[in-house]
Design a protein around this motif. Structure first.
Motif, PDB file in Angstrom:
ATOM      1  N   HIS A  11      16.543   1.593  -9.224  1.00 16.93           N
ATOM      2  CA  HIS A  11      15.897   2.212 -10.381  1.00 16.93           C
ATOM      3  C   HIS A  11      14.738   3.109  -9.929  1.00 16.93           C
ATOM      4  N   VAL A  12      14.817   4.375 -10.238  1.00 14.82           N
ATOM      5  CA  VAL A  12      13.739   5.324  -9.944  1.00 14.82           C
ATOM      6  C   VAL A  12      13.165   5.814 -11.272  1.00 14.82           C
ATOM      7  N   ALA A  13      11.847   5.752 -11.398  1.00 13.08           N
ATOM      8  CA  ALA A  13      11.175   6.216 -12.617  1.00 13.08           C
ATOM      9  C   ALA A  13      10.286   7.407 -12.255  1.00 13.08           C
ATOM     10  N   VAL A  14      10.392   8.479 -13.025  1.00 15.55           N
ATOM     11  CA  VAL A  14       9.681   9.711 -12.686  1.00 15.55           C
ATOM     12  C   VAL A  14       8.673  10.091 -13.777  1.00 15.55           C
ATOM     13  N   ILE A  15       7.484  10.536 -13.345  1.00 14.87           N
ATOM     14  CA  ILE A  15       6.550  11.212 -14.259  1.00 14.87           C
ATOM     15  C   ILE A  15       6.720  12.693 -13.954  1.00 14.87           C
ATOM     16  N   LEU A  16       7.404  13.378 -14.842  1.00 13.63           N
ATOM     17  CA  LEU A  16       7.664  14.810 -14.577  1.00 13.63           C
ATOM     18  C   LEU A  16       6.462  15.622 -15.038  1.00 13.63           C
ATOM     19  N   ASP A  17       5.628  15.957 -14.072  1.00 16.28           N
ATOM     20  CA  ASP A  17       4.384  16.648 -14.409  1.00 16.28           C
ATOM     21  C   ASP A  17       4.353  18.010 -13.720  1.00 16.28           C
ATOM     22  N   GLY A  60       9.175  12.062 -20.598  1.00 13.17           N
ATOM     23  CA  GLY A  60       9.302  13.411 -21.147  1.00 13.17           C
ATOM     24  C   GLY A  60       8.198  13.791 -22.115  1.00 13.17           C
ATOM     25  N   PHE A  61       7.633  12.778 -22.790  1.00 14.53           N
ATOM     26  CA  PHE A  61       6.594  13.063 -23.797  1.00 14.53           C
ATOM     27  C   PHE A  61       5.834  11.769 -24.049  1.00 14.53           C
ATOM     28  N   SER A  62       4.520  11.809 -23.853  1.00 16.22           N
ATOM     29  CA  SER A  62       3.727  10.586 -23.992  1.00 16.22           C
ATOM     30  C   SER A  62       3.119  10.492 -25.394  1.00 16.22           C
ATOM     31  N   ASN A 135       7.791  10.052 -26.839  1.00 12.86           N
ATOM     32  CA  ASN A 135       6.764   9.372 -27.630  1.00 12.86           C
ATOM     33  C   ASN A 135       6.598   7.961 -27.068  1.00 12.86           C
ATOM     34  N   TYR A 136       6.475   7.921 -25.758  1.00 13.49           N
ATOM     35  CA  TYR A 136       6.329   6.659 -25.045  1.00 13.49           C
ATOM     36  C   TYR A 136       4.908   6.505 -24.520  1.00 13.49           C
ATOM     37  N   GLY A 137       4.374   5.324 -24.668  1.00 13.31           N
ATOM     38  CA  GLY A 137       3.112   4.952 -24.043  1.00 13.31           C
ATOM     39  C   GLY A 137       3.235   3.489 -23.664  1.00 13.31           C
ATOM     40  N   GLY A 138       2.795   3.130 -22.475  1.00 11.78           N
ATOM     41  CA  GLY A 138       2.912   1.749 -22.030  1.00 11.78           C
ATOM     42  C   GLY A 138       2.165   0.779 -22.941  1.00 11.78           C
TER      43      GLY A 138
END
Ligand code: IPE
Ligand code: IPE
Ligand code: MG
Length: 238
Positions: A11-17, A60-62, A135-138
């Motif tokens: 599993h790879v998780a990316v913050i596309l910035d 994609g969108f926080s 529309n994701y935030g931890g």
């Protein structure tokens, strides 16, 4: 470079910035940077699947991104509309299953339908799972999980003492998805920006100065190579 003899993180998780900086560098409006970022995303879904990842999650969108200018948020929503449909084709052609994490209720109804169609339309695919965080935030995810858990416990009358980590995690948006082995952030910032706060507890971090629209298969391979050189101290497979 080749991935031969390398351990492939499942599993790879990316913050596309870096879409904005890419646009600035090329002297074009920010929206063009986001469009270029979407094109990269399309290519990377295929590249991640070809590399053998089982799960590929992208931010994609926080929940904080709503605070950007109305013009920029509007441009991003238009891109979501367009790329939801394209992603359905790409995912279907590559046997990729799509899942969404985040709170979709804040989006316009046609975008919600686009998300639902994408998830439903790829549900039976058996290849890589592509997880899209919008529309994701931890913190928001943890609060929503706590609400769901309280409701479930109230209804069943179960004792709160029974709640363990596994039980709690089953109320998160990522229920049934293994924690990321590797987290990649493009464009050099050394922060989490509210990404997968629970799930990244023991993931390896890899930060590159490469701007997201310039990211490609070779950059992913570099990250996997770096991952292979890490000494994992806990819970790892390497
Ligand atoms: C990432 O690019 C995409 C989103 C957050 C939607 P940015 O728009 O954050 O790009 P920079 O950080 O301004 O370069
Ligand atoms: C993180 O990038 C969110 C996404 C990539 C969607 P941001 O550019 O929004 O994060 P900050 O503002 O630099 O922390
Ligand atoms: Mg940014």
């Amino acid at each position: 470079m080749s991935l031969e003899n390398m351990v492939i993180p499942q599993h790879v998780a990316v913050i596309l910035d870096g879409n904005g900086r890419w646009a600035e560098k090329h002297g074009v409006p920010r929206a063009m940077g986001h469009k270029a970022g979407c094109e990269t995303l399309e290519k990377m879904v295929r590249a991640a699947s070809d590399a053998g990842l089982k799960y590929f999650t992208v931010y994609g969108f926080s929940t904080e991104n709503w605070k950007r200018s109305q013009e920029e948020v509007g441009a991003l929503m238009q891109l979501f509309r367009f790329y939801m449909v394209r992603l359905l084709k790409i995912a279907s052609a590559n046997n990729v299953r799509v899942r969404m994490i985040g709170d979709k209720t804040r989006f316009a109804s046609d975008i919600i339908k686009g998300i639902d169609d994408l998830v439903e339309g790829t549900r039976d695919n058996t290849g890589m799972t592509f997880v899209i965080a919008i529309n994701y935030g931890g913190r928001d995810e943890i609060v929503r999980a706590a609400r769901k858990l309280v409701n479930a416990y109230r209804q069943s009358g179960k004792d709160a003492e029974c709640i363990g980590e596994e039980e709690f995690a089953s109320f998160l948006d990522t229920a049934d998805i293994p924690d990321p082995d590797l987290m990649i952030r493009t464009s050099g910032e050394l922060r989490l920006s509210n990404y997968l706060l629970w799930q990244l507890a023991y993931s390896e971090f890899y930060v590159t100065d490469c701007l997201w629209p310039d990211f490609n298969k070779e950059e992913l391979e570099k990250a996997i190579l770096a991952y292979n050189k890490r000494e994992r101290r806990f819970g790892g497979r390497v």
